[in-house]
Motif scaffolding. Sequence first.
Motif, PDB file in Angstrom:
ATOM      1  N   LEU A 153     -13.152   1.827 -11.844  1.00 58.79           N
ATOM      2  CA  LEU A 153     -13.216   1.039 -10.753  1.00 58.79           C
ATOM      3  C   LEU A 153     -13.799  -0.423 -10.906  1.00 58.79           C
ATOM      4  N   CYS A 154     -14.788  -0.633 -11.724  1.00 57.62           N
ATOM      5  CA  CYS A 154     -15.265  -1.807 -12.062  1.00 57.62           C
ATOM      6  C   CYS A 154     -14.305  -2.909 -12.516  1.00 57.62           C
ATOM      7  N   SER A 155     -13.292  -2.278 -13.328  1.00 60.21           N
ATOM      8  CA  SER A 155     -12.150  -3.281 -13.852  1.00 60.21           C
ATOM      9  C   SER A 155     -11.379  -3.956 -12.696  1.00 60.21           C
ATOM     10  N   VAL A 156     -11.364  -3.183 -11.610  1.00 59.95           N
ATOM     11  CA  VAL A 156     -10.615  -3.864 -10.389  1.00 59.95           C
ATOM     12  C   VAL A 156     -11.514  -4.383  -9.426  1.00 59.95           C
ATOM     13  N   LEU A 157     -12.455  -3.895  -9.162  1.00 55.16           N
ATOM     14  CA  LEU A 157     -13.425  -4.391  -7.742  1.00 55.16           C
ATOM     15  C   LEU A 157     -14.646  -5.087  -8.338  1.00 55.16           C
ATOM     16  N   PRO A 158     -15.095  -5.941  -7.385  1.00 56.35           N
ATOM     17  CA  PRO A 158     -16.277  -6.672  -7.616  1.00 56.35           C
ATOM     18  C   PRO A 158     -17.731  -5.859  -7.823  1.00 56.35           C
ATOM     19  N   ALA A 159     -18.500  -6.195  -8.813  1.00 53.56           N
ATOM     20  CA  ALA A 159     -19.753  -5.364  -8.874  1.00 53.56           C
ATOM     21  C   ALA A 159     -20.562  -5.286  -7.527  1.00 53.56           C
TER      22      ALA A 159
ATOM     23  N   ARG B  99       0.789  -1.442   0.003  1.00 61.21           N
ATOM     24  CA  ARG B  99      -0.034   0.050  -0.027  1.00 61.21           C
ATOM     25  C   ARG B  99       0.713   1.277   0.064  1.00 61.21           C
ATOM     26  N   LEU B 100       1.974   1.223   0.790  1.00 64.14           N
ATOM     27  CA  LEU B 100       2.812   2.348   0.849  1.00 64.14           C
ATOM     28  C   LEU B 100       3.491   2.570  -0.617  1.00 64.14           C
ATOM     29  N   THR B 101       3.915   1.673  -1.299  1.00 69.03           N
ATOM     30  CA  THR B 101       4.335   1.755  -2.554  1.00 69.03           C
ATOM     31  C   THR B 101       3.457   2.169  -3.627  1.00 69.03           C
ATOM     32  N   ALA B 102       2.259   1.516  -3.701  1.00 71.60           N
ATOM     33  CA  ALA B 102       1.259   2.120  -4.553  1.00 71.60           C
ATOM     34  C   ALA B 102       0.893   3.341  -4.255  1.00 71.60           C
ATOM     35  N   ALA B 103       0.830   3.995  -3.029  1.00 72.10           N
ATOM     36  CA  ALA B 103       0.276   5.135  -2.676  1.00 72.10           C
ATOM     37  C   ALA B 103       1.207   6.103  -3.121  1.00 72.10           C
ATOM     38  N   ALA B 104       2.696   6.096  -2.960  1.00 77.70           N
ATOM     39  CA  ALA B 104       3.529   6.974  -3.077  1.00 77.70           C
ATOM     40  C   ALA B 104       3.709   7.096  -4.616  1.00 77.70           C
ATOM     41  N   SER B 105       4.023   5.687  -5.400  1.00 80.91           N
ATOM     42  CA  SER B 105       4.032   5.965  -6.847  1.00 80.91           C
ATOM     43  C   SER B 105       2.651   6.568  -7.593  1.00 80.91           C
ATOM     44  N   ALA B 106       1.536   6.508  -7.069  1.00 79.61           N
ATOM     45  CA  ALA B 106       0.340   7.105  -7.547  1.00 79.61           C
ATOM     46  C   ALA B 106       0.496   8.729  -7.229  1.00 79.61           C
TER      47      ALA B 106
ATOM     48  N   LEU C  45      -7.034   6.148  -8.922  1.00 83.70           N
ATOM     49  CA  LEU C  45      -8.305   5.427  -8.567  1.00 83.70           C
ATOM     50  C   LEU C  45      -7.864   3.772  -8.686  1.00 83.70           C
ATOM     51  N   THR C  46      -7.246   3.478 -10.004  1.00 80.80           N
ATOM     52  CA  THR C  46      -6.904   1.865 -10.208  1.00 80.80           C
ATOM     53  C   THR C  46      -5.875   1.457  -9.178  1.00 80.80           C
ATOM     54  N   ALA C  47      -4.830   2.400  -8.904  1.00 85.08           N
ATOM     55  CA  ALA C  47      -3.894   1.931  -7.822  1.00 85.08           C
ATOM     56  C   ALA C  47      -4.582   2.011  -6.334  1.00 85.08           C
ATOM     57  N   ALA C  48      -5.372   2.968  -6.095  1.00 86.23           N
ATOM     58  CA  ALA C  48      -6.019   2.752  -4.541  1.00 86.23           C
ATOM     59  C   ALA C  48      -6.563   1.634  -4.559  1.00 86.23           C
ATOM     60  N   ALA C  49      -7.634   1.273  -5.549  1.00 87.54           N
ATOM     61  CA  ALA C  49      -8.648   0.242  -5.491  1.00 87.54           C
ATOM     62  C   ALA C  49      -7.692  -1.191  -5.443  1.00 87.54           C
TER      63      ALA C  49
ATOM     64  N   LEU D 157      -7.664  20.920 -12.707  1.00 89.08           N
ATOM     65  CA  LEU D 157      -6.565  21.291 -11.985  1.00 89.08           C
ATOM     66  C   LEU D 157      -5.623  20.183 -12.112  1.00 89.08           C
ATOM     67  N   LYS D 158      -5.929  19.112 -12.533  1.00 88.27           N
ATOM     68  CA  LYS D 158      -5.016  17.738 -13.021  1.00 88.27           C
ATOM     69  C   LYS D 158      -5.583  17.009 -14.138  1.00 88.27           C
ATOM     70  N   PRO D 159      -4.792  16.386 -15.001  1.00 89.10           N
ATOM     71  CA  PRO D 159      -5.129  15.551 -16.168  1.00 89.10           C
ATOM     72  C   PRO D 159      -6.114  14.398 -15.448  1.00 89.10           C
ATOM     73  N   TRP D 160      -7.182  14.183 -16.480  1.00 89.73           N
ATOM     74  CA  TRP D 160      -7.938  12.993 -16.189  1.00 89.73           C
ATOM     75  C   TRP D 160      -7.119  11.686 -16.019  1.00 89.73           C
ATOM     76  N   ASP D 161      -6.291  11.315 -16.802  1.00 83.60           N
ATOM     77  CA  ASP D 161      -5.661  10.043 -16.715  1.00 83.60           C
ATOM     78  C   ASP D 161      -4.810  10.005 -15.348  1.00 83.60           C
ATOM     79  N   VAL D 162      -4.283  10.915 -14.865  1.00 86.51           N
ATOM     80  CA  VAL D 162      -3.862  10.656 -13.282  1.00 86.51           C
ATOM     81  C   VAL D 162      -4.942  10.483 -12.572  1.00 86.51           C
ATOM     82  N   ILE D 163      -5.967  10.967 -12.407  1.00 81.82           N
ATOM     83  CA  ILE D 163      -7.251  10.477 -11.851  1.00 81.82           C
ATOM     84  C   ILE D 163      -7.483   9.004 -11.848  1.00 81.82           C
ATOM     85  N   GLU D 164      -7.624   8.522 -13.097  1.00 84.77           N
ATOM     86  CA  GLU D 164      -7.884   7.120 -13.318  1.00 84.77           C
ATOM     87  C   GLU D 164      -6.994   6.313 -12.688  1.00 84.77           C
ATOM     88  N   GLN D 165      -5.430   6.719 -12.918  1.00 84.76           N
ATOM     89  CA  GLN D 165      -4.119   6.003 -12.527  1.00 84.76           C
ATOM     90  C   GLN D 165      -4.543   5.883 -10.909  1.00 84.76           C
TER      91      GLN D 165
END
Lengths: 254, 254
Positions: free
Chosen positions: B182-188, A150-157, B151-155, B141-149
């Motif tokens: 998020l649907c691509s990494v988390l169950p429905a 989690r640390l690595t994922a959060a810092a990398s993102a 979301l994916t990293a956190a989930a 204030l930030k690019p959409w692809d950063v937001i998606e990255q």
Amino acid sequence: MSGRLVVIGLGPGSPDQVTPEARKAVAEAKFFFGYKPYLDRLDLTTEQVRVASDNREELSRAQAALEKAAAGEAVAVVSGGDPGVFAMAAAVCEAIEAGPAAWRDIDVSVVPGVTAMLAVAARIGAPLGHDFCAISLSDNLKPWDVIEQRLTAAASAGFVIALYNPISKARPWQLGRAFDCLCSVLPAETIVVFGRAAGRPDERIGIFTLGEVDPEQADMATCVIIGSVETRAIERPGRPVLIYTPRSLAPVSR
Amino acid sequence: MSGRLVVIGLGPGSPDQVTPEARKAVAEAKFFFGYKPYLDRLDLTTEQVRVASDNREELSRAQAALEKAAAGEAVAVVSGGDPGVFAMAAAVCEAIEAGPAAWRDIDVSVVPGVTAMLAVAARIGAPLGHDFCAISLSDNLKPWDVIEQRLTAAASAGFVIALYNPISKARPWQLGRAFDCLCSVLPAETIVVFGRAAGRPDERIGIFTLGEVDPEQADMATCVIIGSVETRAIERPGRPVLIYTPRSLAPVSR
């Protein structure tokens, strides 16, 4: 006959940061379950009863409180900070799910509070000014490799990271290991803040870099904030430095 | 001659969730800068002055407030929730860093508050009971692809996710896209909570699953909490369901 149970967040420590809602909830309860230092903050009447327990006894404390509420009493479980952030609200829910059916009929409520990372952040500027996360560094309830992932994922993102439960006598090496882990993805100049007892008379705030920070300067009550690569310091002659993370990913216009 | 500037967190909306510290800070300031709905919450004297501005004007609002403080006045900048979480504290720091040297001599302080995700979490149990993160869904204030990255990293790493600024007239598709991502990494069946105006008379809380949630039911003032795979619901006959994330990664003992 079912009573009620309220889980109350007392904020970071200063009475000035206890919400009126929390104060009312304290006035309306009779039995108070909690870790002794939190119970000691309460100004109770002679009819109100403290039931202190050690930390690391969250589940049995929650069970004892639910039992009392199920017997029809007005019960409070108190937490420092916010009860939903690495504190008693989840322990109470766990106990209800695993407990007797009667516990599901208890009137349960949660009173939020100012959690440590917000209080520490406020003392130095706005280090949580952009996307951030909160991680408990205790490996009592989850495996250490999950914490490292989690640390690595959060810092990398690019998240700013707030660490709760960074160190204790029983967990002496985890914070150092966490910094080592973060060093592999963040520059040595990354800003690290140690905040202890924010807003209280014994407040201690330290500002370091990831490359030079000494984990031994933290204790159980320290909240550690690790900046992202965007986190910046503003030097101010004759005034404390301000630490903040810009809202924008683009460079600050000058 | 330098005045002072305090950035005040007014909490989620109920007067009962405004800390005494915030109330004192309001009493001690003369000029109040903020988004109009937050200024409308203040109970001011005839000597105190409101300077309202639209949202999305955070930087110019911060600059106007700093100018007034630099002229020697007692100035407050008000935010809902906590001013350090996607709010005015970072905008004030940005303005100081980019502004005239005199602004660095202003006595700046921040008063923390209960931020929306804590208030929403408290209304339904303890969904933030384990590691979690907060992400602003605004791509101003930030690019959409950063937001998606993020979301994916956190989930993927098991964080519960709180989304701020999920949707607005100018940003109508972002929340739906975030759920798709998020649907691509988390169950429905992952639990999703929409919380609006927590603790206020017009409070609205909705509990959904990731597979069936409708982004159109959120608005600008909604805080969205997306559970991790560990997040659970406790059904309670005759009482509202409790949503929580266990502190432990191991299954709850029964």
